[in-house]
Enzyme design. Structure first.
Site, short mmCIF file in Angstrom:
data_model
loop_
_atom_site.label_atom_id
_atom_site.label_comp_id
_atom_site.label_asym_id
_atom_site.label_seq_id
_atom_site.Cartn_x
_atom_site.Cartn_y
_atom_site.Cartn_z
N ASP A 70 -25.51 7.10 7.63
CA ASP A 70 -26.09 6.01 8.41
C ASP A 70 -26.63 6.53 9.73
O ASP A 70 -26.00 7.34 10.41
CB ASP A 70 -25.02 4.95 8.70
CG ASP A 70 -25.56 3.87 9.61
OD1 ASP A 70 -26.38 3.06 9.15
OD2 ASP A 70 -25.17 3.85 10.79
N LYS B 284 -31.55 1.37 10.84
CA LYS B 284 -31.43 0.03 11.42
C LYS B 284 -32.76 -0.46 11.98
O LYS B 284 -33.66 0.32 12.25
CB LYS B 284 -30.34 0.03 12.49
CG LYS B 284 -29.00 0.51 11.92
CD LYS B 284 -27.87 0.39 12.90
CE LYS B 284 -26.57 0.90 12.29
NZ LYS B 284 -26.55 2.38 12.21
N TYR C 218 -29.94 5.70 18.30
CA TYR C 218 -29.11 6.87 18.58
C TYR C 218 -29.96 8.00 19.13
O TYR C 218 -30.65 8.71 18.39
CB TYR C 218 -28.38 7.31 17.32
CG TYR C 218 -27.54 6.25 16.66
CD1 TYR C 218 -27.03 5.18 17.39
CD2 TYR C 218 -27.25 6.31 15.30
CE1 TYR C 218 -26.26 4.20 16.78
CE2 TYR C 218 -26.47 5.33 14.69
CZ TYR C 218 -25.99 4.27 15.44
OH TYR C 218 -25.23 3.30 14.83
#
Length: 339
Positions: free
Chosen positions: A51, A82, A56
């Protein structure tokens, strides 16, 4: 490694999976070489569900994950990223930190609309350098991140258009599943009241210590066949370190009440000849609603140590003694780096 299905899809994931927020420099710098070594350690350990997110390191983790996976056989892994945050380039002296060290030179804009979701996916393809994403999680929708007033706007964006984009991507075969990636239970209940989703990546709310998800969300997930991917199993570290000085819960210094509860849990684990981290890492998988436990680190040694905690397979009865010391609805922090 055992695998479990995601919702009612044909997609299966390994019971343990790898989260890449630390590879984006969360709290401390992560050199590229270290990131690649950690990904290799996760792969060697059998973790085939990875993931990541644009958030990030403002794209840094996605770039590193894509570089690592590019030569892996098609179909040999499951990849999730995401949507909900779009990265915008800024001058070097305008790069925010938000807890990330040495991120890429971007600022973040929230957008949960139809167009925002579609743009986010295209940007992720480019950063990853891959042509396949298996799961999309709507990132950090909810009052926990946005506050009540702003979240009302963002939630309406998602319900009025963002979910349509995700459904179109799934119907076309571009992705296999979609859901939410959040740190709170209420928004999961809000969205599930309006729509069917395949999965939820829930950080910190279904752990050995924090059982906030138990009362309403788990029964609803089982009823609607929505899978949980559980992150934050150590609750920001305290279930790994124990109640030591400076330990954190929910991204903040642990309160005396939390320290006392963890102290009692640690005594139970020790009486069974276990470090507290062992029941902590295995606990979520006792629920049939949970598909995978997400482990995030930027150190190969930490990844290997965590996987060693799974070698002695615990049974459901092994977790009963901890229930007297759990938290049901802890107060959430307000200045956390959400994962």
């Amino acid at each position: 490694m055992n695998v479990r299905k995601i919702g009612q899809t044909d997609l299966s994931v390994t019971e343990y999976s790898f989260g890449t927020a630390p590879l984006g420099g969360m709290y401390r710098a992560c050199p590229r070489e270290t990131a690649m070594e950690t990904l290799e350690a996760a792969w060697t350990a059998g973790l085939r569900f990875i993931d990541t997110a644009p958030w990030y390191g403002f794209g840094l983790a996605e770039r590193r994950v894509g570089d690592f996976l590019r030569d892996k056989p098609k179909g040999s892994y499951v990849l999730s990223t995401k949507v909900g945050r779009l990265q915008r380039p800024v001058a070097d002296d305008k790069v925010p930190s938000y807890g990330f060290v040495d991120p890429l030179p971007f600022e973040t804009d929230y957008d949960y609309s139809y167009d925002g979701i579609m743009r986010s996916v295209e940007f992720s393809y480019a950063r990853l350098g891959l042509n396949r994403i298996d799961i999309l999680f709507v990132h950090d929708i909810g009052v926990y991140t946005h506050g009540a007033e702003r979240n009302a706007v963002y939630l309406r964006q998602l319900l009025d258009g963002g979910l349509k984009a995700l459904d179109e991507l799934k119907s076309s075969g571009a992705i296999a599943a979609y859901g939410l990636g959040v740190n709170e239970v209420p928004v999961c209940l809000d969205v599930m009241a309006e729509a069917d989703i395949d999965c939820i990546l829930l950080a910190g709310r279904y752990t050995l210590l924090d059982r906030t998800a138990t009362a309403e969300l788990l029964p609803l997930c089982e009823k609607k066949k929505t899978s949980l991917v559980v992150g934050g199993v150590f609750n920001s570290g305290i279930l790994a370190t124990g109640p030591v000085e400076g330990s954190h819960f929910d991204y903040m210094p642990a309160t005396p009440d939390v320290l006392n509860k963890v102290r009692a849990m640690e005594a139970i684990a020790r009486s069974e000849g276990l470090p507290l981290a062992a029941p902590a890492i295995q606990f979520p998988l006792q629920s049939p609603a949970v598909a995978s436990v997400l482990l995030g680190t930027a150190k190969p040694s930490s990844l290997i140590r965590n996987m060693e905690l799974t070698e002695r397979r615990l049974q459901p009865d092994d977790f009963t003694a901890y229930e007297a010391h759990t938290l049901v609805a802890p107060e959430l922090g307000t200045d956390a780096v959400r994962v």
